[in-house]
Design a protein around this motif. Sequence first.
Motif, PDB file in Angstrom:
ATOM      1  N   GLU A   1       0.802  -1.222   0.000  1.00 18.89           N
ATOM      2  CA  GLU A   1       0.000   0.000   0.000  1.00 18.89           C
ATOM      3  C   GLU A   1       0.840   1.280   0.000  1.00 18.89           C
ATOM      4  O   GLU A   1       0.378   2.323  -0.450  1.00 18.89           O
ATOM      5  N   TYR A   2       2.066   1.230   0.541  1.00 18.41           N
ATOM      6  CA  TYR A   2       2.875   2.435   0.716  1.00 18.41           C
ATOM      7  C   TYR A   2       4.256   2.257   0.105  1.00 18.41           C
ATOM      8  O   TYR A   2       4.807   1.167   0.086  1.00 18.41           O
ATOM      9  N   ARG A   3       4.829   3.349  -0.355  1.00 17.03           N
ATOM     10  CA  ARG A   3       6.218   3.379  -0.802  1.00 17.03           C
ATOM     11  C   ARG A   3       7.032   3.836   0.408  1.00 17.03           C
ATOM     12  O   ARG A   3       6.979   4.997   0.807  1.00 17.03           O
ATOM     13  N   ILE A   4       7.773   2.927   0.994  1.00 16.94           N
ATOM     14  CA  ILE A   4       8.509   3.195   2.223  1.00 16.94           C
ATOM     15  C   ILE A   4       9.822   3.889   1.877  1.00 16.94           C
ATOM     16  O   ILE A   4      10.621   3.375   1.093  1.00 16.94           O
TER      17      ILE A   4
ATOM     18  N   GLY B   1       7.803   2.337   9.254  1.00 20.96           N
ATOM     19  CA  GLY B   1       8.162   2.864   7.946  1.00 20.96           C
ATOM     20  C   GLY B   1       7.505   4.202   7.701  1.00 20.96           C
ATOM     21  O   GLY B   1       6.325   4.395   7.983  1.00 20.96           O
ATOM     22  N   LEU B   2       8.290   5.138   7.196  1.00 22.35           N
ATOM     23  CA  LEU B   2       7.782   6.442   6.817  1.00 22.35           C
ATOM     24  C   LEU B   2       7.524   6.377   5.322  1.00 22.35           C
ATOM     25  O   LEU B   2       8.458   6.221   4.538  1.00 22.35           O
ATOM     26  N   GLY B   3       6.263   6.426   4.925  1.00 21.32           N
ATOM     27  CA  GLY B   3       5.961   6.217   3.515  1.00 21.32           C
ATOM     28  C   GLY B   3       4.827   7.073   3.004  1.00 21.32           C
ATOM     29  O   GLY B   3       4.112   7.721   3.760  1.00 21.32           O
ATOM     30  N   LYS B   4       4.707   7.050   1.686  1.00 23.79           N
ATOM     31  CA  LYS B   4       3.596   7.720   1.011  1.00 23.79           C
ATOM     32  C   LYS B   4       2.750   6.662   0.328  1.00 23.79           C
ATOM     33  O   LYS B   4       3.261   5.640  -0.117  1.00 23.79           O
ATOM     34  N   GLY B   5       1.470   6.924   0.252  1.00 24.50           N
ATOM     35  CA  GLY B   5       0.553   5.972  -0.367  1.00 24.50           C
ATOM     36  C   GLY B   5       0.810   5.802  -1.849  1.00 24.50           C
ATOM     37  O   GLY B   5       1.150   6.757  -2.544  1.00 24.50           O
ATOM     38  N   LYS B   6       0.641   4.584  -2.336  1.00 26.09           N
ATOM     39  CA  LYS B   6       0.814   4.297  -3.763  1.00 26.09           C
ATOM     40  C   LYS B   6      -0.510   4.470  -4.488  1.00 26.09           C
ATOM     41  O   LYS B   6      -1.572   4.225  -3.927  1.00 26.09           O
ATOM     42  N   LYS B   7      -0.425   4.850  -5.721  1.00 24.77           N
ATOM     43  CA  LYS B   7      -1.595   4.897  -6.594  1.00 24.77           C
ATOM     44  C   LYS B   7      -1.798   3.503  -7.191  1.00 24.77           C
ATOM     45  O   LYS B   7      -0.931   2.642  -7.117  1.00 24.77           O
TER      46      LYS B   7
ATOM     47  N   HIS C   1      -1.808   2.539 -10.296  1.00 26.96           N
ATOM     48  CA  HIS C   1      -0.858   2.194 -11.362  1.00 26.96           C
ATOM     49  C   HIS C   1       0.498   1.822 -10.777  1.00 26.96           C
ATOM     50  O   HIS C   1       1.214   0.998 -11.333  1.00 26.96           O
ATOM     51  N   ASP C   2       0.880   2.407  -9.645  1.00 26.14           N
ATOM     52  CA  ASP C   2       2.135   2.028  -8.984  1.00 26.14           C
ATOM     53  C   ASP C   2       2.060   0.585  -8.491  1.00 26.14           C
ATOM     54  O   ASP C   2       3.024  -0.164  -8.593  1.00 26.14           O
ATOM     55  N   LYS C   3       0.906   0.213  -7.965  1.00 27.53           N
ATOM     56  CA  LYS C   3       0.728  -1.150  -7.464  1.00 27.53           C
ATOM     57  C   LYS C   3       0.804  -2.159  -8.604  1.00 27.53           C
ATOM     58  O   LYS C   3       1.396  -3.224  -8.466  1.00 27.53           O
ATOM     59  N   ARG C   4       0.215  -1.795  -9.754  1.00 30.00           N
ATOM     60  CA  ARG C   4       0.269  -2.689 -10.912  1.00 30.00           C
ATOM     61  C   ARG C   4       1.706  -2.860 -11.404  1.00 30.00           C
ATOM     62  O   ARG C   4       2.119  -3.955 -11.767  1.00 30.00           O
ATOM     63  N   GLU C   5       2.476  -1.767 -11.413  1.00 28.38           N
ATOM     64  CA  GLU C   5       3.876  -1.848 -11.832  1.00 28.38           C
ATOM     65  C   GLU C   5       4.674  -2.753 -10.885  1.00 28.38           C
ATOM     66  O   GLU C   5       5.498  -3.545 -11.337  1.00 28.38           O
TER      67      GLU C   5
END
Length: 163
Positions: free
Chosen positions: A23-26, A129-135, A137-141
Motif C-alpha cells: 500500500e505504501y512506498r517506504i 516505515g515512513l511512507g507515502k501511499g501508492k496509486k 498504477h504504482d501497485k500494478r507496476e
Amino acid sequence: MVKKKSAKNSSASIARNKRATFEYRIEEKVEAGLQLMGWEVKSIRMGKVNLSDCYVYIKEGEAFMHGCTIQPLNTASTHVICDPIRTKKLLLKRKEIDKLAGLIERQGYTLVPLSMYWRKGAWVKVEIGLGKGKKDHDKREDTKEREWKIEKARVMKKDKENA
C-alpha cells in the motif's frame, strides 16, 4: 563439556505487515521500543500478534501505535482485564519524534508499522516505515515487476538444468 545455549525463539521476527509495503512506498525506516503489559508479552511469545490494520500517530509529542491486535491467552492473569486492541505507546527519542512529526505534517507522509521482532532476546521492537501511499498504477507496476522476477528466476533455473 561445554553446553550450547538454546534459544527460546530461533527466529527473532514476531510479525510482519506485508500489506504495508504493497500500500505504501517506504522511504525511511525507524526502530522503536514498545511499552507493553505482562499479558501482552506472554501473548507475543506465543505469536498471537496481528499488524495488518495497524498505524502510528503522534499526539502531544508522543508516538502511539493503534490497531495492533494482541490476542490474550486464556491462561493469562485473571485479575487483569485484557484489551486486545489497546493503543500502545512507542518509545522513541524526542529528536526522532520531532523529525517524524514534521515530515507527516508538512509533506504528507504516513507512519506504518512494518514488523515486530525481538532485540537482544527480551526487548520487543517495532520497525516503523515512513511512507507515502501508492496509486493503483504504482501497485500494478510493482506486481508486474515481482512476476517478472519470478519468471526470470524460473527461466534461469531451466537454462542451468539444460546446460
